[in-house]
Design an enzyme around this catalytic site. Structure first.
Site, short mmCIF file in Angstrom:
data_model
loop_
_atom_site.label_atom_id
_atom_site.label_comp_id
_atom_site.label_asym_id
_atom_site.label_seq_id
_atom_site.Cartn_x
_atom_site.Cartn_y
_atom_site.Cartn_z
N GLY A 199 -94.85 -34.54 15.16
CA GLY A 199 -95.68 -35.05 16.25
C GLY A 199 -95.42 -34.35 17.57
CG HIS A 252 -92.26 -25.90 9.17
ND1 HIS A 252 -91.44 -26.46 10.13
CD2 HIS A 252 -93.49 -26.41 9.41
CE1 HIS A 252 -92.15 -27.26 10.92
NE2 HIS A 252 -93.40 -27.24 10.50
CD GLU A 286 -95.65 -27.25 17.05
OE1 GLU A 286 -95.13 -28.36 16.82
OE2 GLU A 286 -96.67 -26.83 16.45
ZN LIG Z 1 -94.92 -28.52 11.25
#
Ligand SMILES: [Zn+2]
Length: 347
Positions: free
Chosen positions: A184, A25, A214
């Protein structure tokens, strides 16, 4: 791994520095350092004061995710040619090679290069593809294999998904493409409306590796799994708020790509000591460590491993398990998985 914090000695640091690694990532456009951003500003004659009124700072800082996004998008708009993409890919590969990273799955946001937010004419798909192909070739010369993840930006008022999926389905798709992502801000931008796009990508052989959990909670992770067929989740740390979800992620072996420094700097967790990594591990959810945007956060994968040792209670066996789980959840082809797993196991 335990909840106790034991400071690793020099031998532990040496092991963390030298162990063969992989990273799943990190964002190509987030890998640019302040120095690279400065050189691109000069190369393209861009005024930085709308974003940084006092000029480009010596180091980046952010007040939460929206402020980070604003600065990130400015940096992204400095990438204006295939050569810009190739050169930042090579810069990234050089830093990865120095940390013994053998393989990286690097996310890039095609749409924002095709349709820049500032209204400029964007790169053609051909130029973008050539930039990625050339960058990947240069990375290989540094001993770093790159798999590309192309993501859809979920918070732009634009037909980002149709353009992106159409590009992936065309002869212009770059070499080494391994998956499709979704990036996003999750808040107000649920995964559901992208279900058809991810179904189309899966039909092309591109699995779903969306960001979720997140900036939004467990429902966002559930939607990524149920609506998009996610086989891994970018971040996913807010899954800790839902025990049933943790059980499901563990049972299905859905790996979370955890980025502690990113979560700290973007205030997803209050302090690094509040990071839920150990809770995820204790719940049996596979996880691995990542940098997310190493240029912007001034981190690297080795520093993330050190943070996990010093602040999040990860011992060497815990690190080995995370690296091997990352290999298992990666899209390394051929003999690559077995070879890298053997190198890590023998370290
Ligand atoms: Zn990321």
């Amino acid at each position: 791994m335990t909840g106790e914090t034991s400071l690793p000695g020099p031998d532990v640091h040496d092991w963390l520095r030298t162990v063969p690694k992989l990273e799943l990532h990190l964002h190509l456009e987030g890998s640019m350092s302040v120095a690279t951003v400065r050189s691109l500003i000069e190369r393209h004659g861009v005024d930085p004061t709308p974003i940084w009124p006092d000029g480009l700072p010596d180091s980046f800082s952010f007040e939460g995710f929206p402020d980070f996004s604003r600065q990130f998008l400015f940096g992204l708009a400095l990438l204006r040619s295939g050569e810009d993409l190739a050169s930042i890919t090579e810069d990234l590969a050089a830093t990865l090679a120095a940390q013994q990273v053998r393989y990286a799955e690097v996310t890039t946001t095609a749409f924002t290069h095709f349709r820049p937010l500032d209204g400029r004419a964007g790169m053609s798909p051909t130029e973008y593809r050539h930039g990625l192909d050339e960058g990947r070739r240069r990375a290989a010369a540094h001993g770093v294999a790159i798999g590309w993840v192309i993501d859809i930006p979920r918070d732009l008022e634009s037909p980002g998904q149709q353009v992106t999926v159409g590009f992936l389905d065309s002869s212009e798709a770059p070499d080494g493409l391994v998956a499709m992502g979704l990036g996003g801000n999750e808040v107000g931008n649920p995964a559901g409306p992208y279900a058809d796009d991810f179904a189309r990508a899966r039909a092309m052989g591109l699995p779903a590796v969306p960001h979720a959990g997140e900036t939004d909670g467990p429902a966002s992770v559930r939607a990524a799994v149920d609506d998009l067929g996610a086989v891994r989740i970018g971040h996913g740390i807010r899954s800790v708020e839902d025990g049933d979800l943790l059980d499901e992620l563990a049972a299905r072996g859905i790996l979370l790509e955890v980025c502690p420094t990113s979560n700290d700097l973007l205030q997803i967790v209050e302090t690094i000591d509040d990071h839920p990594l150990s809770q995820l591990v204790e719940a049996g959810v596979p996880v691995c460590l990542n940098t997310d945007d190493p240029g912007w956060f001034a981190n690297d994968l080795t520093s993330e491993l050190v943070v996990a040792s010093e602040r999040l209670g990860v011992d060497l066996e815990g690190h080995r398990t995370m690296l091997l789980d990352a290999v298992g959840a990666s899209f390394l082809g051929g003999q690559g998985k077995a070879d890298l797993a053997a190198e890590i196991a023998a370290h």
